[in-house]
Motif scaffolding. Structure first.
Motif, PDB file in Angstrom:
ATOM      1  N   SER A  95       0.835  -1.193   0.000  1.00 33.78           N
ATOM      2  CA  SER A  95       0.000   0.000   0.000  1.00 33.78           C
ATOM      3  C   SER A  95       0.875   1.249   0.000  1.00 33.78           C
ATOM      4  O   SER A  95       2.064   1.202   0.336  1.00 33.78           O
ATOM      5  CB  SER A  95      -0.917   0.006   1.225  1.00 33.78           C
ATOM      6  OG  SER A  95      -0.156   0.261   2.397  1.00 33.78           O
ATOM      7  N   THR A  96       0.278   2.355  -0.352  1.00 33.93           N
ATOM      8  CA  THR A  96       1.008   3.622  -0.375  1.00 33.93           C
ATOM      9  C   THR A  96       1.516   3.967   1.019  1.00 33.93           C
ATOM     10  O   THR A  96       2.652   4.424   1.178  1.00 33.93           O
ATOM     11  CB  THR A  96       0.093   4.741  -0.916  1.00 33.93           C
ATOM     12  OG1 THR A  96      -0.332   4.375  -2.237  1.00 33.93           O
ATOM     13  CG2 THR A  96       0.812   6.068  -0.966  1.00 33.93           C
ATOM     14  N   GLN A  97       0.709   3.725   2.037  1.00 33.29           N
ATOM     15  CA  GLN A  97       1.121   4.005   3.413  1.00 33.29           C
ATOM     16  C   GLN A  97       2.326   3.153   3.812  1.00 33.29           C
ATOM     17  O   GLN A  97       3.236   3.635   4.479  1.00 33.29           O
ATOM     18  CB  GLN A  97      -0.037   3.765   4.401  1.00 33.29           C
ATOM     19  CG  GLN A  97      -1.178   4.724   4.254  1.00 33.29           C
ATOM     20  CD  GLN A  97      -2.177   4.295   3.184  1.00 33.29           C
ATOM     21  OE1 GLN A  97      -2.064   3.224   2.588  1.00 33.29           O
ATOM     22  NE2 GLN A  97      -3.142   5.142   2.919  1.00 33.29           N
ATOM     23  N   GLU A  98       2.332   1.884   3.386  1.00 30.77           N
ATOM     24  CA  GLU A  98       3.470   1.013   3.688  1.00 30.77           C
ATOM     25  C   GLU A  98       4.739   1.498   3.008  1.00 30.77           C
ATOM     26  O   GLU A  98       5.820   1.455   3.590  1.00 30.77           O
ATOM     27  CB  GLU A  98       3.175  -0.420   3.245  1.00 30.77           C
ATOM     28  CG  GLU A  98       2.186  -1.144   4.115  1.00 30.77           C
ATOM     29  CD  GLU A  98       1.870  -2.536   3.571  1.00 30.77           C
ATOM     30  OE1 GLU A  98       1.740  -3.451   4.389  1.00 30.77           O
ATOM     31  OE2 GLU A  98       1.749  -2.689   2.339  1.00 30.77           O
ATOM     32  N   GLU A 149      -1.432  11.576   2.315  1.00 28.74           N
ATOM     33  CA  GLU A 149      -0.372  10.703   1.806  1.00 28.74           C
ATOM     34  C   GLU A 149       0.695  11.509   1.064  1.00 28.74           C
ATOM     35  O   GLU A 149       1.884  11.268   1.224  1.00 28.74           O
ATOM     36  CB  GLU A 149      -0.957   9.646   0.871  1.00 28.74           C
ATOM     37  CG  GLU A 149      -1.788   8.595   1.551  1.00 28.74           C
ATOM     38  CD  GLU A 149      -2.494   7.669   0.584  1.00 28.74           C
ATOM     39  OE1 GLU A 149      -2.843   6.554   1.001  1.00 28.74           O
ATOM     40  OE2 GLU A 149      -2.709   8.055  -0.589  1.00 28.74           O
ATOM     41  N   LYS A 150       0.238  12.490   0.284  1.00 32.93           N
ATOM     42  CA  LYS A 150       1.175  13.311  -0.473  1.00 32.93           C
ATOM     43  C   LYS A 150       2.075  14.115   0.468  1.00 32.93           C
ATOM     44  O   LYS A 150       3.274  14.232   0.248  1.00 32.93           O
ATOM     45  CB  LYS A 150       0.424  14.243  -1.416  1.00 32.93           C
ATOM     46  CG  LYS A 150       1.311  14.853  -2.487  1.00 32.93           C
ATOM     47  CD  LYS A 150       0.501  15.628  -3.499  1.00 32.93           C
ATOM     48  CE  LYS A 150      -0.089  14.634  -4.476  1.00 32.93           C
ATOM     49  NZ  LYS A 150      -0.637  15.265  -5.670  1.00 32.93           N
ATOM     50  N   ARG A 151       1.500  14.645   1.550  1.00 27.38           N
ATOM     51  CA  ARG A 151       2.280  15.396   2.532  1.00 27.38           C
ATOM     52  C   ARG A 151       3.309  14.493   3.192  1.00 27.38           C
ATOM     53  O   ARG A 151       4.488  14.849   3.316  1.00 27.38           O
ATOM     54  CB  ARG A 151       1.368  16.032   3.580  1.00 27.38           C
ATOM     55  CG  ARG A 151       2.104  16.861   4.605  1.00 27.38           C
ATOM     56  CD  ARG A 151       1.191  17.498   5.643  1.00 27.38           C
ATOM     57  NE  ARG A 151       0.034  16.726   6.073  1.00 27.38           N
ATOM     58  CZ  ARG A 151       0.062  15.676   6.897  1.00 27.38           C
ATOM     59  NH1 ARG A 151       1.201  15.246   7.377  1.00 27.38           N
ATOM     60  NH2 ARG A 151      -1.040  15.063   7.254  1.00 27.38           N
ATOM     61  N   ALA A 176       8.926  12.591   3.820  1.00 35.20           N
ATOM     62  CA  ALA A 176       9.887  11.483   3.813  1.00 35.20           C
ATOM     63  C   ALA A 176      10.940  11.689   2.734  1.00 35.20           C
ATOM     64  O   ALA A 176      12.133  11.454   2.955  1.00 35.20           O
ATOM     65  CB  ALA A 176       9.155  10.160   3.595  1.00 35.20           C
ATOM     66  N   LYS A 177      10.521  12.172   1.563  1.00 34.50           N
ATOM     67  CA  LYS A 177      11.444  12.419   0.461  1.00 34.50           C
ATOM     68  C   LYS A 177      12.426  13.537   0.826  1.00 34.50           C
ATOM     69  O   LYS A 177      13.622  13.420   0.570  1.00 34.50           O
ATOM     70  CB  LYS A 177      10.656  12.783  -0.798  1.00 34.50           C
ATOM     71  CG  LYS A 177      11.496  12.820  -2.053  1.00 34.50           C
ATOM     72  CD  LYS A 177      10.651  12.855  -3.311  1.00 34.50           C
ATOM     73  CE  LYS A 177       9.909  14.159  -3.420  1.00 34.50           C
ATOM     74  NZ  LYS A 177       9.307  14.362  -4.747  1.00 34.50           N
ATOM     75  N   LYS A 178      11.930  14.587   1.470  1.00 31.10           N
ATOM     76  CA  LYS A 178      12.794  15.690   1.886  1.00 31.10           C
ATOM     77  C   LYS A 178      13.809  15.220   2.923  1.00 31.10           C
ATOM     78  O   LYS A 178      14.980  15.596   2.876  1.00 31.10           O
ATOM     79  CB  LYS A 178      11.971  16.842   2.441  1.00 31.10           C
ATOM     80  CG  LYS A 178      12.801  18.041   2.846  1.00 31.10           C
ATOM     81  CD  LYS A 178      11.924  19.212   3.174  1.00 31.10           C
ATOM     82  CE  LYS A 178      12.620  20.425   3.676  1.00 31.10           C
ATOM     83  NZ  LYS A 178      14.002  20.547   3.557  1.00 31.10           N
ATOM     84  N   LYS A 179      13.372  14.368   3.829  1.00 28.58           N
ATOM     85  CA  LYS A 179      14.271  13.838   4.856  1.00 28.58           C
ATOM     86  C   LYS A 179      15.406  13.033   4.221  1.00 28.58           C
ATOM     87  O   LYS A 179      16.565  13.144   4.614  1.00 28.58           O
ATOM     88  CB  LYS A 179      13.468  12.966   5.830  1.00 28.58           C
ATOM     89  CG  LYS A 179      14.181  12.593   7.070  1.00 28.58           C
ATOM     90  CD  LYS A 179      13.228  11.818   7.984  1.00 28.58           C
ATOM     91  CE  LYS A 179      13.747  11.772   9.383  1.00 28.58           C
ATOM     92  NZ  LYS A 179      12.865  11.049  10.276  1.00 28.58           N
ATOM     93  N   ILE A 180      15.087  12.236   3.217  1.00 24.77           N
ATOM     94  CA  ILE A 180      16.084  11.447   2.505  1.00 24.77           C
ATOM     95  C   ILE A 180      17.055  12.364   1.767  1.00 24.77           C
ATOM     96  O   ILE A 180      18.271  12.157   1.802  1.00 24.77           O
ATOM     97  CB  ILE A 180      15.425  10.450   1.534  1.00 24.77           C
ATOM     98  CG1 ILE A 180      14.721   9.359   2.318  1.00 24.77           C
ATOM     99  CG2 ILE A 180      16.428   9.847   0.576  1.00 24.77           C
ATOM    100  CD1 ILE A 180      13.801   8.496   1.495  1.00 24.77           C
ATOM    101  N   GLU A 181      16.521  13.370   1.104  1.00 25.92           N
ATOM    102  CA  GLU A 181      17.366  14.308   0.367  1.00 25.92           C
ATOM    103  C   GLU A 181      18.298  15.063   1.313  1.00 25.92           C
ATOM    104  O   GLU A 181      19.464  15.276   1.005  1.00 25.92           O
ATOM    105  CB  GLU A 181      16.507  15.280  -0.438  1.00 25.92           C
ATOM    106  CG  GLU A 181      15.802  14.630  -1.608  1.00 25.92           C
ATOM    107  CD  GLU A 181      14.755  15.527  -2.243  1.00 25.92           C
ATOM    108  OE1 GLU A 181      14.491  16.639  -1.719  1.00 25.92           O
ATOM    109  OE2 GLU A 181      14.190  15.124  -3.266  1.00 25.92           O
TER     110      GLU A 181
END
Length: 74
Positions: free
Chosen positions: A23-26, A57-59, A64-69
């Motif tokens: 799922s997207t959440q997973e 979900e988008k937020r 999460a993407k910003k944290k990785i970057e």
């Protein structure tokens, strides 16, 4: 030679995980806690799903993407 075959098998196994069935959440949760080479695969799958994500979900995905970057810059 045995080491090469073992490493190759591990890499193939790591990329053989079918992230599309999750799922997207997973997937968003996996981004937050995943420490392996699967992050690009997860990001790719989430990018494909971005148009169907709820605002929540988008937020969470963007956070999460910003944290990785940010972690990659350090």
């Amino acid at each position: 030679m045995k080491k090469f075959v073992l490493i190759l098998a591990l890499v193939i196994f790591a990329f053989a995980i079918d992230w599309s069935e999750r799922s997207t959440q997973e997937l968003i949760a996996a981004l937050k806690y995943e420490k392996s080479g699967n992050i690009p695969v997860i990001l790719h799958e989430l990018k494909k799903r971005e148009v169907t994500m709820t605002p929540e979900e988008k937020r969470a995905y963007e956070e999460a993407k910003k944290k990785i970057e940010d972690a990659g810059k350090n």
